[in-house]
Design a protein around this motif. Structure first.
Motif, short mmCIF file in Angstrom:
data_model
loop_
_atom_site.label_atom_id
_atom_site.label_comp_id
_atom_site.label_asym_id
_atom_site.label_seq_id
_atom_site.Cartn_x
_atom_site.Cartn_y
_atom_site.Cartn_z
N ARG A 68 0.88 -1.12 0.01
CA ARG A 68 0.22 -0.06 0.17
C ARG A 68 0.77 1.22 -0.02
O ARG A 68 0.50 2.38 -0.55
N ARG A 69 2.14 1.25 0.73
CA ARG A 69 2.94 2.39 0.82
C ARG A 69 3.39 2.73 -0.72
O ARG A 69 3.60 3.63 -1.33
N LYS A 108 0.72 4.18 -2.79
CA LYS A 108 0.61 5.51 -2.51
C LYS A 108 1.71 6.38 -3.36
O LYS A 108 1.24 7.40 -3.93
N GLN A 167 1.12 9.21 -6.18
CA GLN A 167 1.69 10.62 -5.98
C GLN A 167 2.54 10.64 -7.30
O GLN A 167 2.79 12.01 -7.77
N LEU A 194 -5.76 2.32 -2.49
CA LEU A 194 -5.65 3.62 -1.91
C LEU A 194 -6.34 3.97 -0.59
O LEU A 194 -7.73 3.43 -0.80
N ASP A 195 -6.07 4.61 0.28
CA ASP A 195 -6.63 4.89 1.48
C ASP A 195 -7.76 6.04 1.22
O ASP A 195 -7.63 6.74 0.15
N GLU A 199 -6.06 9.35 0.33
CA GLU A 199 -5.32 9.80 -1.04
C GLU A 199 -6.40 9.60 -2.12
O GLU A 199 -6.31 10.03 -3.14
#
Length: 1596
Positions: free
Chosen positions: A1114-1115, A1118, A1122, A1161-1162, A1165
């Motif tokens: 997930r990191r 993200k 970006q 994505l959370d 985001e």
């Protein structure tokens, strides 16, 4: 002035004669002098009193003096100045002039006393004449005036006097006053001499051109005087001068020279000569000599002036001894001219053809009367033939235009000519002329249409043999070499061949099926020779051409010699072609060869032909092409038990000194073909026996070769090459055909004893190999041993022999001789590759220690030397040094890679030693060892990174690899190893390495733009370590964003817009790969055609492997998103992107990757991404593919996170205020959200935000709103949302009523049928297939952007990179795959409307544009560009109208009037200044009309005097002006001799000039504005005059 005084009766006889005597005494001749004398004499002779003989005698006496004392000497002097000797004329020829004059005087005196003596010219006068160097321009004006004056005076003197009463006095006067005609003999002789001195080598020199102009202008007026040609003493000089002129015409390549000679010398001669037929015939023979004719076409043009001469001859066709239209060569020359690259030559040929056709069709002769086959004159079809010629000229003239819209309607008329040709009514060669012009047209669409039209032709054999086949081989092949013809048509499915390529197959099939066997042979042999005549071929045209030859019916018409020459030339075409195209072309040519090669060809000749093809790209054993070759052998007349291979092998083994020794590769191929053929026919026992008998000469020679002291080394070398290549052909097979080995293992068992003997020979003579030139022998032995390891029956033999070879190798490495040491290293490399792996551990340790002691400790001295100590520097020593260096690093590479399987102290020592000098090795790379050094660097990566050498080594590798950039394959390999080291798992997890990784990665991406495959390898090198969960977990957070943003995201974007050629290559390669095993390339080779797509696909595949359950994944997701937003911001500009531009593609690729990452994505985001997508819609009107994904992405975020719905509405309101154009996109997103929910509040708000826009001013916005509302309303009805239906029911009914009126209903219905509103579901179709394939297709993105799911899954092994994403791979239904792009998408992409095209094509063309070509008056163009003074009245019909435009100021008006004057044949055009002819705006409107119409300068101040002169000459002066007494133009009848005077643009015609004019005429007007533009007014006057006079039918 004198002429006017004479006409007025003011100047009397004495004064008139005094004027002439004074001019004679001055002896100064100028243009003005000639004009004054000529006008005065003409006026006097017209006005003189009659009946006074004295008056006549006195004037004739003065005329004789004027001729003899002034005009004739000056003329002779001009002629003398233009001889080769004139350069020294001032010093040497002055005295000769007097001497020549004395001779002439003496000769004249003896000539029956009929003429008076010349008065000698003094030296002073002659010197003054010579020193007076008039300019060339003045001279060109002077010469015709002077000669015209002399001719006129001669005419007066030669006419008998009038009204004499005494006959004797009359006779005496007549004798004494006869003109001096004998001086003309001298003139003709001098001019003939000067013309004969013209140097053809410098014919283009300005002085040569000027000389011919001057001499021709002098002679022109004399030749027009019939009395000159009829005098006996002048006939021979004139004939001699004409012959010299014809000789100059024959040798001159300069059109200006030829035009001058024809129009100024030959033409006047023919006009006056009684017998000019011989001259006309000579001109025709001169033209015939300019061209070399083949059977059907002109094959060579030696002089381009032939068409100019034909234009001249066309005026004199009746004077030919035999009509030109009866000669085939005449029509061939015309056809050659019609397709000539020079537009002027084409124009001249059209002119000649029109005159010839006109003569033939009006003569009434029949074809049976001897007319050529090219001109069908069947009287019963005369009207039809005339119509065909009309269509032909319409086509040939239209093809001179540039605009496609003018040409395309006319091209339909070609069908009529084609049908007539098929019926032998119209010769097919004229149809081919049209196609030739179409093929050379500037417009690509016209050429493409013409090619498809031509390939659809189908004629009978009789028509094909009338030049059609020659046209195919001579011209069509050149046309087919353009790669642009093979581009896929719009809308054509992927993985299909081009339409032209498919039609080419049918075209050749039709030809072959129509021809007899003999004509098939002639055509196909000629075709093959033409295709491979040494011309350069691109890969795409050559592939499609050979593909067509391979798919036509078998003919058996090619002989060995023809095919051999073709294959030799074919080899030269392959080097620069893409590997897939190259391989496919070889397969097709081989297939064609075996279809058309004659059955008498021997097997050894077949092997020679096949041997010219690259085995590893085409006929490798186990491929479809190999099977085709084996099956094709049945056709040939060959006995396989006693074949030509048997005989050639026996002959070669007996003696290699004969000239017909077969090449070892051809012999090896023949052996394999025979064994393969025998294998399919017999059982195992018979196969073994057959192989033994076939190879018996080889086995007998090798069996005891190690025992013979006087072994023939030449024969040994040839035999070993045959054995090595035989094994190579047999056992180097594709990986999926390895079962072939087991089936035929026993075939070569008979070689076992021979191989043992060869190995023993090698062991015995190893130490005797002590010279650098022995390297080839050593390599040959090692090649044989290597191939024996591929043969299962021979591999055990070699295994037992390697122990002895290793022992001998150790002794070589102990030597001090550097050559022997080098040979020992090469043997060690071979042993490491074939013996090391299966050896015992003790033997391996011996290898390690030997390598350490003898090679590695001396590695720097071995690999960095430039020569061998003790040996001269030769080619052999250089090769040995390079091979030694390569071999050392190859050994290091093998040993270090084997350390993973076993670790010993010696291996560890080898690794540490290599690591120490690796940087130096990288810095001093050679082409042969570069790959091995880089492989070693990658193998030692962990220790290099640990020793902090990683960054230094990567930088060195980057700099060193750039030296090999010219060799693309090597450079690509080196960059691949560099990428592996750069993204090594141990480096990528270190924070301090990330900045350097980003720096080098950006350089690699830039390099990847130019070299395909680099980015793909870079993606693989990056993703391989990232595929490991441990590496992803260990990625440092501090620099993760930078790594993703600047490395991984650019790889997601990678892929550049192909130039047209590369796009066509990509499409063709895609088709070839789709053909599967038909082409060997799909089995044997790996193509880089999809390298850019693979770079992106590998990275997308990595995104699919990210697990939502892993924090590290997930990191990464993200960080990637970006990076996507950052890179998208760099792509976005102030202007809308062009369709399929680089920026457009970047945006689409980034948004596709974003959709794949959306589930990971959370909420935070997703909210940022929602704002980003909305701003993208608001900022600009995006291309369809971008807009679709943005709208879909917004809808998905709201569907996944319903709490963000208010944010969407907020962005909607902001966007509608900022840019109304974005409302449609927000409505689409809102509609997709509303149609996936059952919440009535959401639906109510959606309708509330949609309703106001249903009555918007903007059409598209209103349409989108109405469609959205209808779709939401239908959804509410489907889920029975009663509250919403009740609340908005009345409004919906009102809107429904409005929408159903007029065209609104149709527009709304069309939009509802759009797939995006009709079948697309934002959740159900949220799949990988929709994102990367379906949506790009439906948005008309270029097809190289369409990525299939299978392609993405196939770029990496699922075991390494499993697919874990929640997004489904495929759609459950096919509704998107079966949908069509929306109409607005088609319009945005600029695609043509199919309905419009069909409507246009279905309606018949009843009328077309056609420019008028006044061909019957085109002969005047011969000298139009020569700047010659007007010698006579223009030969084309001109009226009596003079247009006076001296009062007009503006050049555009003057230019337009000039063009109008030329079109309507105005006699003279008067302008205020000739300088206006140089004005740019004048020329932009006149279009060179000033070259064809007489233009005269009359200043406004001199206009009154000029108009009075016209009145005196009988002209009626008509003013184009509105006056109190003016007449209407429609009622006025123009006299034939009329001068129309046009007024100034502002002031009109001044009042004082109006008083001089005879009549004023005005144009009737019915509007408010009271005047017309002066150009328009003048044009109306000219047309009315033309209508009244020139358009009347003429008698005769």
């Amino acid at each position: 002035m004198a002429a006017e005084l004479i006409r007025a009766g003011v100047l009397q006889e004495g004064e008139y004669l005094n004027v002439l005597r004074r001019l004679c005494d001055d002896r100064e001749v100028s243009v003005v002098t000639c004009e004054v004398i000529l006008e005065a004499v003409q006026a006097w002779e017209c006005e003189r009193p009659v009946g006074k003989i004295v008056h006549h005698e006195s004037s004739r006496t003065v005329y004789v003096d004027l001729l003899e004392k002034c005009l004739i000497p000056y003329l002779l002097n001009i002629i003398g100045r233009h001889s080769i000797k004139a350069h020294s004329y001032q010093q040497n020829h002055i005295n000769h002039a007097n001497a020549d004059s004395a001779k002439v005087i003496s000769k004249i005196t003896d000539d029956e006393g009929l003429i008076k003596k010349f008065t000698p010219v003094s030296n002073d006068v002659l010197n003054n004449m010579i020193k007076e160097r008039v300019s060339e321009t003045i001279e060109l004006k002077l010469v015709p005036k002077l000669s015209c004056l002399i001719v006129y005076l001669l005419g007066i003197l030669s006419s008998p006097p009038v009204q004499s009463t005494e006959k004797n006095d009359l006779l005496n006067h007549h004798v004494n006053l006869q003109p001096n005609f004998l001086f003309l003999k001298q003139v003709f002789e001098k001019i003939a001499e000067s013309l004969s001195e013209v140097s053809l080598d410098s014919i283009t020199a300005e002085n040569e051109l000027h000389r011919v102009k001057v001499l021709s202008l002098i002679i022109a007026n004399f030749l027009r005087e019939k009395s000159c040609q009829q005098r006996d003493e002048l006939m021979v000089p004139i004939k001699n001068m004409i012959d010299i002129s014809l000789s100059l015409v024959k040798g001159s390549h300069e059109a200006d020279i030829t035009a001058i000679l024809l129009t100024l010398i030959v033409q006047p001669y023919l006009e006056s000569a009684v017998n000019g037929d011989e001259t006309v015939t000579k001109l025709w023979y001169i033209v015939k000599g300019f061209y070399t004719a083949g059977q059907d076409f002109i094959t060579e043009e030696n002089n381009a002036t032939g068409f100019l001469i034909l234009c001249f001859l066309s005026e004199h066709l009746p004077r030919m001894n035999q009509p030109l239209e009866h000669e085939d060569l005449f029509w061939k020359i015309i056809q050659h001219g019609l397709v000539h690259p020079n537009p002027l030559s084409r124009k001249r040929s059209q002119y000649v053809l029109k005159r010839a056709v006109d003569a033939c069709t009006t003569s009434g002769s029949n074809q049976a009367d001897g007319c050529s086959k090219y001109m069908s004159l069947q009287m019963n079809r005369k009207k039809e033939i005339e119509k065909l010629w009309y269509d032909f000229f319409l086509l040939i003239e239209s093809l001179e235009e540039k605009q496609a819209h003018v040409i395309k309607p006319v091209l339909e008329k070609l069908d009529r000519l084609i049908v007539a040709s098929s019926k032998n009514i119209f010769h097919v060669s004229w149809v081919l002329v049209i196609f030739h012009r179409v093929f050379s047209h500037d417009n690509k669409n016209i050429r493409q249409w013409g090619l498809m039209k031509f390939l659809n032709l189908k004629f009978s054999e009789e028509v094909l043999m009338e030049g059609f086949l020659s046209f195919v081989t001579c011209h069509l092949i050149s046309v087919l070499s353009d790669y642009l013809y093979y581009a896929r048509d719009p809308g054509q499915p992927p993985k299909t061949s081009s339409a032209v390529g498919d039609q080419l197959i049918l075209f050749f099939r039709n030809i072959i099926s129509s021809l007899s066997v003999s004509n098939q042979r002639q055509f196909l042999c000629s075709l093959l020779e033409t295709v491979f005549d040494g011309r350069p071929w691109g890969g795409i045209p050559l592939f499609y051409l050979l593909r067509s030859l391979s798919q036509i019916p078998s003919t058996r018409v090619w002989n060995y010699k023809v095919v051999k020459n073709a294959t030799v030339n074919f080899e030269g075409c392959l080097s620069t072609q893409e590997v897939t195209l190259r391989s496919a072309s070889q397969c097709d040519l081989l297939k064609a060869v075996f279809k058309h090669l004659c059955s008498e060809t021997s097997l050894i000749e077949i092997c020679d032909i096949v041997g010219h093809f690259r085995r590893k790209e085409s006929w490798c054993c186990g491929t479809r092409t190999w099977e085709m070759i084996i099956d094709g052998l049945d056709i040939f007349d060959e006995r396989y038990d006693d074949s030509s291979v048997h005989k050639a092998l026996a002959a070669s083994m007996s003696s290699l000194d004969c000239k017909d020794v077969v090449h070892p590769s051809d012999m090896a191929l023949g052996i394999n073909l025979l064994m393969e053929k025998n294998f399919r026919k017999n059982d195992n026992n018979k196969r073994a026996f057959y192989a033994e008998s076939l190879l018996k000469p080889i086995t007998n020679f090798l069996r005891d070769c190690h025992l013979r002291p006087y072994l023939d080394q030449k024969k040994l070398t040839w035999t070993l090459e045959v054995v090595a290549m035989t094994l190579q052909i047999k056992y180097e097979v594709p990986s999926n055909n390895q079962e072939i080995e087991s089936k035929q293992d026993g075939d070569l068992a008979c070689l076992e004893s021979g191989i043992v003997a060869v190995a023993q020979l090698f062991i015995t003579h190893m130490e005797k190999l002590n010279q650098p030139h022995d390297l080839d022998s050593l390599n040959l032995y090692l090649q044989v041993f290597a191939m024996c390891n591929s043969a299962p029956t021979l591999k055990p033999v070699m295994k037992s022999l390697y122990v002895q070879i290793f022992s001998k190798c150790k002794s070589l490495l102990e030597k001090t001789d550097p050559v022997k040491v080098s040979f020992g290293i090469l043997v060690i490399e071979h042993l490491l590759f074939f013996h090391y792996k299966d050896s015992e551990m003790s033997i391996k340790e011996e290898y390690h220690q030997l390598f350490l002691d003898k090679i590695l400790h001396n590695i720097q001295s071995l690999t960095q030397r430039r020569s061998i100590q003790g040996y001269k520097s030769t080619e052999f020593t250089s090769n040995l040094v390079l091979e030694t260096t390569r071999s050392c690093w190859s050994c290091i590479d093998m040993l270090i890679r084997k350390r993973e399987m076993e670790t010993t102290n010696s291996l560890a020592e080898i690794e540490s030693t290599v690591e120490a000098f690796l940087p130096d090795a990288v810095s001093t790379l050679g082409r042969l060892n570069a790959v091995h050094v880089f492989q070693v660097a990658v193998s030692l990566a962990p220790s290099i990174i640990k020793a902090c050498m990683w960054q230094e080594l990567v930088e060195l590798m980057w700099r060193s690899s750039s030296e090999f950039r010219k060799g693309c394959d090597l450079y690509r390999s080196l960059i691949g190893y560099l990428s592996d080291l750069l993204f090594h798992r141990d480096a990528i997890v270190k924070t301090e390495c990330h900045e350097f990784i980003v720096q080098i990665s950006q350089k690699l991406l830039i390099t990847g733009e130019a070299v395909q495959g680099i980015a793909a390898h870079m993606s693989r090198s990056l993703i391989m370590p990232l595929s490991e969960g441990a590496v992803r977990d260990a990625l440092p957070s501090e620099t993760l964003n930078e790594l993703m943003q600047d490395v991984l995201v650019p790889l997601l974007m990678f892929g550049y817009v192909f130039r047209k050629q590369f796009k066509v290559i990509q499409d063709t390669v895609e088709y070839i790969q789709h053909c599967g095993t038909t082409y060997s390339t799909n089995i044997l080779l790996e193509s880089n055609w999809d390298a850019d797509q693979r770079a992106r696909a590998i990275t997308l595949r990595f995104l699919l492997s990210l697990n939502k359950g892993r924090i590290s994944d997930r990191r990464i997701a993200k960080a990637v998103v970006q990076g996507i937003r950052y890179q998208y911001g760099k792509c976005a500009g102030d202007r809308r992107d062009f369709g399929n531009s680089q920026s457009h593609r970047y945006k689409t690729r980034l948004l596709q990757a974003f959709l794949l990452l959306l589930p990971l994505l959370d909420e935070e985001e997703c909210l940022l991404s929602l704002s980003w997508l909305c701003r993208g819609l608001i900022k600009d009107h995006q291309q369809p593919s971008v807009r679709y994904i943005q709208e879909w992405g917004i809808a998905l975020i709201i569907i996944f996170h319903p709490s963000f719905y208010s944010h969407l509405l907020k962005h909607f309101l902001e966007g509608s205020k900022e840019r109304v154009g974005c409302v449609g996109s927000f409505l689409a997103s809102l509609t997709h959200v509303a149609c996936t929910t059952e919440e009535e509040e959401v639906l109510s708000q959606a309708i509330q935000y949609t309703l106001p826009w249903c009555m918007a001013q903007h059409f598209n916005t209103r349409l989108y709103a109405q469609v959205s509302l209808r779709k939401i309303w239908h959804h509410c009805q489907a889920i029975n949302a009663t509250a919403v239906l009740d609340k908005y029911g009345p409004m919906q009914q009102c809107l429904q009523f409005v929408v159903e009126q007029g065209s609104a209903a149709r527009n709304t219905l069309n939009m509802l049928n759009d797939f995006y509103f009709k079948v697309f579901h934002p959740v159900q179709h949220y799949t990988l297939q929709t994102i990367v394939y379906d949506l790009p297709c439906l948005s008309l993105l270029a097809n190289d952007e369409w990525l299939t799911v299978d392609f993405i899954l196939g770029v990496m092994d699922s075991c390494i990179l499993p697919v874990i994403s929640e997004i489904p791979l495929h759609n459950k239904d096919k509704v998107l795959a079966e949908s069509s792009p929306a109409p607005w998408v088609v319009k945005a992409a600029g695609e043509p409307s199919l309905t419009e095209d069909s409507e246009i094509s279905s309606s018949p063309v009843l009328n077309v544009q056609r420019k008028i070509t006044p061909w019957k008056s085109m002969i005047s163009e011969l000298t139009a560009s020569l700047d010659l003074p007007h010698m006579a009245e223009p030969r084309q019909q001109r009226g009596g109208l003079i247009l006076v435009a001296s009062l007009i100021d503006k050049p555009p008006n003057l230019g337009g009037l000039c063009r109008t004057c030329e079109v309507f044949s105005v006699r003279e055009y008067v302008v205020p200044s000739l300088a206006v002819l140089e004005d740019q705006t004048f020329n932009s409107l006149s279009l060179t009309a000033q070259q064809w119409v007489p233009v005269k300068e009359v200043k406004p101040d001199n206009l009154a005097e000029y108009l009075r002169t016209l009145q005196n000459e009988g002209y009626t002066l008509v003013a184009a002006e509105q006056t109190a007494n003016s007449k209407k133009l429609s009622e006025y009848s123009f006299p034939e001799r009329t001068a129309v005077i046009l007024g100034n643009e502002r002031e009109g015609i001044p009042c004082e000039l109006l008083q001089l004019l005879n009549v004023c005429v005005e144009i009737p007007q019915f509007g408010i504005i009271r005047s017309l533009n002066v150009h328009v007014s003048g044009a109306l006057f000219i047309w009315e005059y033309t209508r009244q006079h020139l358009t009347k039918p003429t008698s005769g």
